[in-house]
Motif scaffolding. Structure first.
Motif, PDB file in Angstrom:
ATOM      1  N   GLU A  86       0.893  -1.314  -0.023  1.00 58.50           N
ATOM      2  CA  GLU A  86       0.066  -0.174   0.077  1.00 58.50           C
ATOM      3  C   GLU A  86       0.729   1.200   0.042  1.00 58.50           C
ATOM      4  OE1 GLU A  86      -2.770  -0.276   3.157  1.00 58.50           O
ATOM      5  OE2 GLU A  86      -3.739  -2.096   2.422  1.00 58.50           O
ATOM      6  N   ARG A  87       2.110   1.103   0.213  1.00 51.98           N
ATOM      7  CA  ARG A  87       2.772   2.143   0.199  1.00 51.98           C
ATOM      8  C   ARG A  87       4.343   1.719  -0.280  1.00 51.98           C
ATOM      9  NH1 ARG A  87       2.098   4.809   6.338  1.00 51.98           N
ATOM     10  NH2 ARG A  87       0.204   5.461   6.101  1.00 51.98           N
ATOM     11  N   GLY A  88       5.204   2.652  -0.494  1.00 48.61           N
ATOM     12  CA  GLY A  88       6.641   1.955  -0.908  1.00 48.61           C
ATOM     13  C   GLY A  88       6.489   1.904  -2.540  1.00 48.61           C
ATOM     14  N   PRO A  89       7.464   1.183  -2.977  1.00 47.87           N
ATOM     15  CA  PRO A  89       7.450   0.711  -4.396  1.00 47.87           C
ATOM     16  C   PRO A  89       6.098   0.133  -4.994  1.00 47.87           C
ATOM     17  CG  PRO A  89       9.506   0.106  -3.229  1.00 47.87           C
ATOM     18  CD  PRO A  89       8.397   0.331  -2.368  1.00 47.87           C
ATOM     19  N   VAL A  90       5.706   0.458  -5.965  1.00 41.88           N
ATOM     20  CA  VAL A  90       4.390  -0.056  -6.695  1.00 41.88           C
ATOM     21  C   VAL A  90       4.672  -1.550  -6.799  1.00 41.88           C
ATOM     22  CG1 VAL A  90       3.474   2.006  -7.499  1.00 41.88           C
ATOM     23  CG2 VAL A  90       4.977   0.549  -9.288  1.00 41.88           C
ATOM     24  N   TRP A  91       3.603  -2.237  -6.798  1.00 38.52           N
ATOM     25  CA  TRP A  91       3.505  -3.796  -6.949  1.00 38.52           C
ATOM     26  C   TRP A  91       3.399  -4.201  -8.350  1.00 38.52           C
ATOM     27  CZ3 TRP A  91      -1.248  -4.655  -8.571  1.00 38.52           C
ATOM     28  CH2 TRP A  91      -2.423  -3.798  -7.947  1.00 38.52           C
ATOM     29  N   TRP A  92       2.740  -3.264  -9.245  1.00 35.80           N
ATOM     30  CA  TRP A  92       2.841  -3.435 -10.679  1.00 35.80           C
ATOM     31  C   TRP A  92       4.021  -3.218 -11.423  1.00 35.80           C
ATOM     32  CZ3 TRP A  92      -0.138  -0.031  -7.864  1.00 35.80           C
ATOM     33  CH2 TRP A  92       0.332   1.404  -8.234  1.00 35.80           C
ATOM     34  N   SER A  93       4.284  -3.763 -12.681  1.00 36.22           N
ATOM     35  CA  SER A  93       5.505  -3.689 -13.521  1.00 36.22           C
ATOM     36  C   SER A  93       5.309  -3.133 -14.641  1.00 36.22           C
ATOM     37  CB  SER A  93       6.077  -5.056 -13.427  1.00 36.22           C
ATOM     38  OG  SER A  93       5.017  -6.061 -14.104  1.00 36.22           O
ATOM     39  N   ASP A  94       4.224  -2.604 -15.045  1.00 40.30           N
ATOM     40  CA  ASP A  94       4.163  -1.953 -16.425  1.00 40.30           C
ATOM     41  C   ASP A  94       4.423  -0.544 -16.447  1.00 40.30           C
ATOM     42  OD1 ASP A  94       2.317  -0.395 -15.116  1.00 40.30           O
ATOM     43  OD2 ASP A  94       0.474  -1.120 -16.332  1.00 40.30           O
ATOM     44  N   GLY A  95       5.132   0.121 -15.469  1.00 38.24           N
ATOM     45  CA  GLY A  95       5.673   1.387 -15.698  1.00 38.24           C
ATOM     46  C   GLY A  95       4.729   2.431 -15.112  1.00 38.24           C
ATOM     47  N   THR A  96       3.389   2.430 -15.193  1.00 44.09           N
ATOM     48  CA  THR A  96       2.540   3.228 -14.826  1.00 44.09           C
ATOM     49  C   THR A  96       3.002   4.025 -13.471  1.00 44.09           C
ATOM     50  OG1 THR A  96       0.819   2.005 -15.975  1.00 44.09           O
ATOM     51  CG2 THR A  96      -0.084   3.675 -14.467  1.00 44.09           C
ATOM     52  N   PRO A  97       2.916   5.368 -13.317  1.00 47.67           N
ATOM     53  CA  PRO A  97       3.157   5.916 -12.381  1.00 47.67           C
ATOM     54  C   PRO A  97       2.118   5.856 -11.169  1.00 47.67           C
ATOM     55  CG  PRO A  97       2.818   7.548 -13.981  1.00 47.67           C
ATOM     56  CD  PRO A  97       2.803   6.324 -14.468  1.00 47.67           C
ATOM     57  N   ASP A  98       2.421   5.883  -9.958  1.00 48.06           N
ATOM     58  CA  ASP A  98       1.645   5.852  -8.728  1.00 48.06           C
ATOM     59  C   ASP A  98       0.873   6.938  -8.560  1.00 48.06           C
ATOM     60  OD1 ASP A  98       0.367   4.826  -6.265  1.00 48.06           O
ATOM     61  OD2 ASP A  98       2.261   5.101  -5.232  1.00 48.06           O
ATOM     62  N   GLN A  99      -0.534   6.752  -8.422  1.00 42.68           N
ATOM     63  CA  GLN A  99      -1.384   7.901  -8.179  1.00 42.68           C
ATOM     64  C   GLN A  99      -1.890   8.042  -6.855  1.00 42.68           C
ATOM     65  OE1 GLN A  99      -2.665   9.875 -11.288  1.00 42.68           O
ATOM     66  NE2 GLN A  99      -0.617   9.208 -11.637  1.00 42.68           N
ATOM     67  N   ASN A 100      -1.205   7.284  -6.123  1.00 43.29           N
ATOM     68  CA  ASN A 100      -1.692   7.244  -4.563  1.00 43.29           C
ATOM     69  C   ASN A 100      -1.794   8.499  -3.840  1.00 43.29           C
ATOM     70  OD1 ASN A 100      -2.501   5.552  -2.291  1.00 43.29           O
ATOM     71  ND2 ASN A 100      -0.675   5.780  -1.238  1.00 43.29           N
ATOM     72  N   ARG A 101      -3.231   8.570  -3.148  1.00 45.20           N
ATOM     73  CA  ARG A 101      -3.440   9.728  -2.283  1.00 45.20           C
ATOM     74  C   ARG A 101      -3.945  11.082  -3.157  1.00 45.20           C
ATOM     75  NH1 ARG A 101       0.908   9.576   2.962  1.00 45.20           N
ATOM     76  NH2 ARG A 101       0.415   7.507   3.343  1.00 45.20           N
ATOM     77  N   ARG A 102      -3.918  10.918  -4.637  1.00 49.53           N
ATOM     78  CA  ARG A 102      -4.484  11.927  -5.531  1.00 49.53           C
ATOM     79  C   ARG A 102      -5.772  11.911  -5.647  1.00 49.53           C
ATOM     80  NH1 ARG A 102       0.440  10.748  -8.769  1.00 49.53           N
ATOM     81  NH2 ARG A 102       2.060  12.193  -7.956  1.00 49.53           N
ATOM     82  N   MET A 103      -6.627  13.123  -5.778  1.00 49.50           N
ATOM     83  CA  MET A 103      -7.893  12.984  -5.990  1.00 49.50           C
ATOM     84  C   MET A 103      -8.119  12.619  -7.135  1.00 49.50           C
ATOM     85  SD  MET A 103      -9.028  14.549  -3.189  1.00 49.50           S
ATOM     86  CE  MET A 103     -10.661  14.841  -3.651  1.00 49.50           C
ATOM     87  N   ALA A 104      -9.082  11.693  -7.335  1.00 49.36           N
ATOM     88  CA  ALA A 104      -9.597  10.817  -8.629  1.00 49.36           C
ATOM     89  C   ALA A 104      -9.846  11.679  -9.879  1.00 49.36           C
ATOM     90  CB  ALA A 104     -10.456   9.844  -8.329  1.00 49.36           C
ATOM     91  N   ARG A 105     -10.282  12.893  -9.450  1.00 48.03           N
ATOM     92  CA  ARG A 105     -10.769  13.832 -10.492  1.00 48.03           C
ATOM     93  C   ARG A 105      -9.696  14.461 -11.215  1.00 48.03           C
ATOM     94  NH1 ARG A 105     -12.055  16.843  -6.045  1.00 48.03           N
ATOM     95  NH2 ARG A 105     -10.819  18.700  -6.011  1.00 48.03           N
ATOM     96  N   ASN A 106      -8.294  14.284 -10.627  1.00 51.32           N
ATOM     97  CA  ASN A 106      -7.095  15.001 -11.170  1.00 51.32           C
ATOM     98  C   ASN A 106      -6.235  13.855 -11.602  1.00 51.32           C
ATOM     99  OD1 ASN A 106      -8.085  17.518 -10.439  1.00 51.32           O
ATOM    100  ND2 ASN A 106      -7.155  17.372  -8.320  1.00 51.32           N
ATOM    101  N   THR A 107      -6.747  12.629 -12.045  1.00 49.38           N
ATOM    102  CA  THR A 107      -5.773  11.573 -12.367  1.00 49.38           C
ATOM    103  C   THR A 107      -6.196  10.830 -13.608  1.00 49.38           C
ATOM    104  OG1 THR A 107      -7.161   9.734 -11.355  1.00 49.38           O
ATOM    105  CG2 THR A 107      -5.161  11.075  -9.911  1.00 49.38           C
ATOM    106  N   ARG A 108      -5.586  10.097 -14.262  1.00 43.48           N
ATOM    107  CA  ARG A 108      -6.062   9.098 -15.356  1.00 43.48           C
ATOM    108  C   ARG A 108      -7.434   8.544 -15.041  1.00 43.48           C
ATOM    109  NH1 ARG A 108      -4.105   3.924 -16.612  1.00 43.48           N
ATOM    110  NH2 ARG A 108      -3.408   2.889 -14.774  1.00 43.48           N
ATOM    111  N   TYR A 109      -7.620   8.391 -14.026  1.00 47.89           N
ATOM    112  CA  TYR A 109      -9.136   8.098 -13.690  1.00 47.89           C
ATOM    113  C   TYR A 109     -10.166   8.883 -13.375  1.00 47.89           C
ATOM    114  CZ  TYR A 109      -5.824   4.222 -12.037  1.00 47.89           C
ATOM    115  OH  TYR A 109      -4.775   2.948 -11.921  1.00 47.89           O
ATOM    116  N   ALA A 110     -10.189  10.042 -14.091  1.00 47.64           N
ATOM    117  CA  ALA A 110     -11.027  11.060 -13.835  1.00 47.64           C
ATOM    118  C   ALA A 110     -12.512  10.654 -14.622  1.00 47.64           C
ATOM    119  CB  ALA A 110     -10.236  12.408 -14.491  1.00 47.64           C
TER     120      ALA A 110
END
Length: 120
Positions: A86-110
């Motif tokens: 949940e913290r530290g290095p991301v657990w996925w390996s596709d190079g997508t940057p971490d969006q943790n703690r960001r407002m969803a409306r300001n991310t690629r998930y908007a």
């Protein structure tokens, strides 16, 4: 009469929405990284137990006004969250940057989040 809406028990206990890729949950509009799905059930259970124990220690230290115990307990929370992914290095390996703690409306998930909100 108050216009405050009281959530039903079903609404209050409903799990938070999960992003389509399964990396985050959304709580009050903010993305929070989920635990690494590659952890086996026993590992996840043990790490979650460690996290809950550390959170209880934080509460006890706050009640006792014990700064040293609070620092130690918060460090334990952090260690458990890192081990869960949940913290530290991301657990996925596709190079997508971490969006943790960001407002969803300001991310690629908007767009996904807006569609989710409009159907609620």
């Amino acid at each position: 009469m108050s216009s405050l809406k009281i959530a039903s028990s079903a609404e209050a206990s409903a799990p938070p929405p999960v992003t389509p890729d399964g990396r985050y949950i959304v709580v009050r509009g903010r993305l929070w990284r989920r635990a690494n799905p590659d952890l086996d059930a026993e590992q996840r259970r043990a790490l979650t137990a460690d996290l809950m124990r550390a959170r209880r220690a934080v509460g006890a230290a706050l009640r006792d006004r014990d700064d040293a115990a609070l620092a130690a307990a918060r460090a334990q929370v952090n260690e458990a969250k890192i081990a869960l992914g949940e913290r530290g290095p991301v657990w996925w390996s596709d190079g997508t940057p971490d969006q943790n703690r960001r407002m969803a409306r300001n991310t690629r998930y908007a767009d996904w989040y807006e569609a989710l909100r409009s159907t609620a």
